[in-house]
Motif scaffolding. Structure first.
Motif, short mmCIF file in Angstrom:
data_model
loop_
_atom_site.label_atom_id
_atom_site.label_comp_id
_atom_site.label_asym_id
_atom_site.label_seq_id
_atom_site.Cartn_x
_atom_site.Cartn_y
_atom_site.Cartn_z
N LEU A 192 0.83 -1.20 0.00
CA LEU A 192 0.00 0.00 0.00
C LEU A 192 0.87 1.26 0.00
O LEU A 192 0.60 2.22 -0.70
N GLY A 193 1.96 1.24 0.78
CA GLY A 193 2.86 2.38 0.82
C GLY A 193 3.50 2.66 -0.53
O GLY A 193 3.66 3.81 -0.94
N HIS A 194 3.87 1.61 -1.25
CA HIS A 194 4.47 1.78 -2.58
C HIS A 194 3.45 2.36 -3.56
O HIS A 194 3.78 3.20 -4.40
N LYS A 195 2.20 1.92 -3.42
CA LYS A 195 1.14 2.44 -4.29
C LYS A 195 0.87 3.91 -3.99
O LYS A 195 0.63 4.71 -4.89
N LEU A 196 0.90 4.28 -2.71
CA LEU A 196 0.66 5.66 -2.31
C LEU A 196 1.75 6.59 -2.84
O LEU A 196 1.47 7.71 -3.26
N LEU A 197 2.99 6.12 -2.82
CA LEU A 197 4.11 6.96 -3.25
C LEU A 197 4.02 7.28 -4.74
O LEU A 197 4.52 8.32 -5.19
N LYS A 198 3.37 6.42 -5.52
CA LYS A 198 3.23 6.68 -6.95
C LYS A 198 2.29 7.86 -7.23
O LYS A 198 2.28 8.39 -8.33
N LYS A 199 1.49 8.25 -6.24
CA LYS A 199 0.58 9.38 -6.42
C LYS A 199 1.24 10.71 -6.09
O LYS A 199 0.60 11.74 -6.15
N LEU A 200 2.52 10.68 -5.72
CA LEU A 200 3.27 11.90 -5.43
C LEU A 200 4.11 12.26 -6.65
O LEU A 200 4.91 11.45 -7.12
N LYS A 201 3.92 13.45 -7.17
CA LYS A 201 4.65 13.94 -8.34
C LYS A 201 5.46 15.15 -7.90
O LYS A 201 4.89 16.15 -7.46
N ILE A 202 6.79 15.07 -8.02
CA ILE A 202 7.67 16.15 -7.56
C ILE A 202 8.44 16.71 -8.75
O ILE A 202 9.02 15.94 -9.53
N TYR A 203 8.46 18.05 -8.86
CA TYR A 203 9.14 18.69 -9.98
C TYR A 203 10.03 19.82 -9.50
O TYR A 203 9.70 20.53 -8.56
N VAL A 204 11.16 19.96 -10.18
CA VAL A 204 12.07 21.07 -9.94
C VAL A 204 11.59 22.22 -10.82
O VAL A 204 11.34 22.03 -12.01
N GLY A 205 11.42 23.37 -10.23
CA GLY A 205 10.91 24.52 -10.97
C GLY A 205 9.40 24.65 -10.82
O GLY A 205 8.73 23.78 -10.29
N PRO A 206 8.85 25.76 -11.34
CA PRO A 206 7.43 26.04 -11.13
C PRO A 206 6.48 25.34 -12.11
O PRO A 206 5.28 25.41 -11.96
N GLU A 207 7.00 24.68 -13.14
CA GLU A 207 6.15 24.07 -14.16
C GLU A 207 5.92 22.59 -13.87
O GLU A 207 6.78 21.90 -13.34
#
Length: 147
Positions: A119-134
């Motif tokens: 479940l934790g691995h599945k939850l982490l896939k819903k996090l999207k991290i980006y460098v910069g404002p776009e």
């Protein structure tokens, strides 16, 4: 005589309506931001939370390179990993991580706050991290989330 016991309704993964949120990490303290993101990914802010079902929301984080650490953590916090070979310990400070992979600092902080199972691995896939404002998730109409 029949005894009626009302049951708490359990959410099913097909019935869960997930939202998309965008978070600006500029000037935010790493641990405080990560704990709020982990809570939202897990779904603990919802009234229909169940620990065995993924009821959390999608989180898009922008400006990950502008995250803040308190004290002397930029030079004293060590991220380590091991290659599996003898003497294969790889060490990096938080400052080195910021130069090489700034989004990985926040990803590791959130990952370590989630359950250590499927479940934790599945939850982490819903996090999207980006460098910069776009970010490329404009089609999902993410709502701004102030933390």
């Amino acid at each position: 005589m029949e005894i009626f016991t009302p049951q708490t309704p359990m959410p099913r993964k097909e019935e869960v309506k997930r939202e998309w949120y965008v978070v600006d990490a500029e000037g935010k303290v790493l641990g405080r931001l990560a704990s709020e993101i982990a809570k939202r990914l897990r779904g603990k802010h919802r009234p229909d939370f169940a620990p065995h079902v993924d009821v959390g929301d999608f989180i898009v984080v922008v400006n990950a390179e502008k995250i803040r650490l308190t004290g002397k953590k930029w030079d004293q916090k060590i991220y380590w990993r091991h290659s599996g070979y003898m003497g294969g310990l790889k060490l990096r400070t938080a400052r080195q991580m910021l130069e090489q992979k700034p989004e990985e600092i926040l990803r590791l902080a959130v990952k370590r706050m989630l359950p250590k199972n499927r479940l934790g691995h599945k939850l982490l896939k819903k996090l999207k991290i980006y460098v910069g404002p776009e970010h490329p998730h404009q089609a999902q109409n993410p709502k701004p989330l102030e933390i």
